[in-house]
Design an enzyme around this catalytic site. Sequence first.
Site, PDB file in Angstrom:
ATOM      1  N   TYR A  31       0.481  -1.250   0.232  1.00 13.51           N
ATOM      2  CA  TYR A  31      -0.209   0.005  -0.307  1.00 13.51           C
ATOM      3  C   TYR A  31       0.961   1.367  -0.343  1.00 13.51           C
ATOM      4  O   TYR A  31       2.245   1.030   0.377  1.00 13.51           O
ATOM      5  CB  TYR A  31      -1.176   0.200   1.459  1.00 13.51           C
ATOM      6  CG  TYR A  31      -0.067   0.354   2.988  1.00 13.51           C
ATOM      7  CD1 TYR A  31       0.519  -0.835   3.289  1.00 13.51           C
ATOM      8  CD2 TYR A  31      -0.611   1.564   2.725  1.00 13.51           C
ATOM      9  CE1 TYR A  31       1.216  -0.541   4.680  1.00 13.51           C
ATOM     10  CE2 TYR A  31       0.097   2.437   3.962  1.00 13.51           C
ATOM     11  CZ  TYR A  31       1.011   1.160   4.984  1.00 13.51           C
ATOM     12  OH  TYR A  31       1.237   1.661   6.231  1.00 13.51           O
ATOM     13  N   LYS A 151       6.579  -1.678   1.851  1.00 13.70           N
ATOM     14  CA  LYS A 151       5.338  -1.337   2.565  1.00 13.70           C
ATOM     15  C   LYS A 151       3.850  -2.095   3.047  1.00 13.70           C
ATOM     16  O   LYS A 151       3.449  -1.757   1.652  1.00 13.70           O
ATOM     17  CB  LYS A 151       5.208   0.191   2.134  1.00 13.70           C
ATOM     18  CG  LYS A 151       4.748   1.057   2.974  1.00 13.70           C
ATOM     19  CD  LYS A 151       4.381   2.612   2.415  1.00 13.70           C
ATOM     20  CE  LYS A 151       3.420   3.486   3.116  1.00 13.70           C
ATOM     21  NZ  LYS A 151       3.309   3.325   4.706  1.00 13.70           N
ATOM     22  N   GLU A 183      12.406   2.457  14.221  1.00 15.99           N
ATOM     23  CA  GLU A 183      10.924   3.497  13.376  1.00 15.99           C
ATOM     24  C   GLU A 183      10.238   3.619  14.501  1.00 15.99           C
ATOM     25  O   GLU A 183      10.251   3.581  15.181  1.00 15.99           O
ATOM     26  CB  GLU A 183      11.156   3.625  11.675  1.00 15.99           C
ATOM     27  CG  GLU A 183      11.074   3.126  11.147  1.00 15.99           C
ATOM     28  CD  GLU A 183       9.903   2.044  10.395  1.00 15.99           C
ATOM     29  OE1 GLU A 183       9.671   2.856   9.532  1.00 15.99           O
ATOM     30  OE2 GLU A 183      10.031   0.500   9.770  1.00 15.99           O
ATOM     31  N   LEU A 207      11.401   1.446   7.081  1.00 15.95           N
ATOM     32  CA  LEU A 207      10.462   1.728   5.367  1.00 15.95           C
ATOM     33  C   LEU A 207      11.752   3.257   5.018  1.00 15.95           C
ATOM     34  O   LEU A 207      11.519   4.162   5.930  1.00 15.95           O
ATOM     35  CB  LEU A 207       9.238   1.883   5.939  1.00 15.95           C
ATOM     36  CG  LEU A 207       8.455   2.263   4.539  1.00 15.95           C
ATOM     37  CD1 LEU A 207       7.864   1.023   3.801  1.00 15.95           C
ATOM     38  CD2 LEU A 207       6.658   3.334   5.478  1.00 15.95           C
TER      39      LEU A 207
HETATM   40  N1  PDD Z   1       3.058   5.463   7.032  1.00 13.53           N
HETATM   41  N2  PDD Z   1       8.003   4.290   8.575  1.00 13.53           N
HETATM   42  C1  PDD Z   1       6.255   3.130   8.610  1.00 13.53           C
HETATM   43  C2  PDD Z   1       6.560   1.667   9.360  1.00 13.53           C
HETATM   44  C3  PDD Z   1       5.806   3.690   8.113  1.00 13.53           C
HETATM   45  O1  PDD Z   1       4.675   3.145   8.218  1.00 13.53           O
HETATM   46  C4  PDD Z   1       5.733   5.016   7.746  1.00 13.53           C
HETATM   47  C5  PDD Z   1       4.387   5.247   7.024  1.00 13.53           C
HETATM   48  C6  PDD Z   1       6.616   5.886   7.567  1.00 13.53           C
HETATM   49  C7  PDD Z   1       6.409   6.781   6.801  1.00 13.53           C
HETATM   50  O2  PDD Z   1       6.508   7.483   5.606  1.00 13.53           O
HETATM   51  P1  PDD Z   1       6.376   8.065   4.763  1.00 13.53           P
HETATM   52  O3  PDD Z   1       7.194   9.544   5.377  1.00 13.53           O
HETATM   53  O4  PDD Z   1       6.739   7.612   3.600  1.00 13.53           O
HETATM   54  O5  PDD Z   1       4.957   8.497   5.118  1.00 13.53           O
HETATM   55  C8  PDD Z   1       7.707   5.275   8.019  1.00 13.53           C
HETATM   56  C9  PDD Z   1       1.807   5.146   6.042  1.00 13.53           C
HETATM   57  C10 PDD Z   1       1.770   6.885   6.194  1.00 13.53           C
HETATM   58  C11 PDD Z   1       0.857   5.195   6.678  1.00 13.53           C
HETATM   59  O6  PDD Z   1       1.072   3.874   7.374  1.00 13.53           O
HETATM   60  O7  PDD Z   1      -0.030   5.406   7.247  1.00 13.53           O
END
Ligand code: PDD
Length: 294
Positions: A31, A151, A183, A207
């Site tokens: 996703y 992801k 993270e 991620l």
């Molecule tokens: N999550 N780490 C994890 C485990 C994440 O699920 C996310 C983003 C990030 C930040 O990545 P980015 O800057 O590309 O949004 C780091 C999304 C927003 C979610 O699951 O809703």
Amino acid sequence: MPVYLNGAYLDKAAARVSVDDRGFLFGDGVYEVTRARAGRLFAGDRHLLRLERGMQELELRWPEGLDAAGLAAVSERLLRENDLGEGDAMVYVQITRGGEGTPRTHVFPGPGTPPTVYAAASRFTPPDDARTRGAAAITVPDLRWGRCDLKTIQLLPNVLAKQRAAAAGAYDAVQVRDGIVTEGAHTNVFALLGGVLRTHPAGPRILPGITREIVLELARELELTTSEEPIPAAELPRAAEVFFTGTTTDVMPVVRLDGHALGGGRPGPVAGQLQAKLLERLHATTTGVTPAGR
Ligand code: PDD
């Protein structure tokens, strides 16, 4: 509220996915969550690239007639049709291995099985109040698998970590593996230690956040010293600043960790500067106006 499902735009209440779907049975899918402003995707190319990389790693294929550019067009149409042509919004896209009508087996279904592609756009309110006050965080053990760089929709450890944070009145959880900060539950983590802005290196344990990548670029523009090196959890309490980054978070200063004040208990200047630059970039790319000097 139209959503997109397998080539059709339909009312969300009418959208149906088979109980055979491997997303439902196995968490077998990927996703993306992408920010949008003024009806345009922010860093849409980077999100689609990450999605395609995830698909390749998991041997997921696009269905007939769709590709990354097509999914970007779907996303923008959803923004229009949901009256999200102004202000902040987000687009969720998910691709699972499908499987309608196939028996439940761990092994992939036959090559003719189409994936399930779902996309939806919704209004988004950035968490600016929490940002002004500064957020609380808790530390939790990182319980996840060996490919956190993908992801995938298998988010149970993340869900449990975020739930523990919410129950403690905190914004997010800092996950710790072998004494190292990896993270957040849905964010990346940065710490300003000894004048160096540090974040966990990209690789299978985190991620590679799009916001993380942009924040590193912005930090270099601000001539901050950055280093993608592991942060021992034991060093966090002495950090001048700690912050989370993410698509639904932007730059979120952390002012309390496990009940103790961090960085003087107030949002720090580096987080503030990076947040301002991030908003500048967001506004520039979604209005087509390039910030001065770039
Ligand atoms: N999550 N780490 C994890 C485990 C994440 O699920 C996310 C983003 C990030 C930040 O990545 P980015 O800057 O590309 O949004 C780091 C999304 C927003 C979610 O699951 O809703």
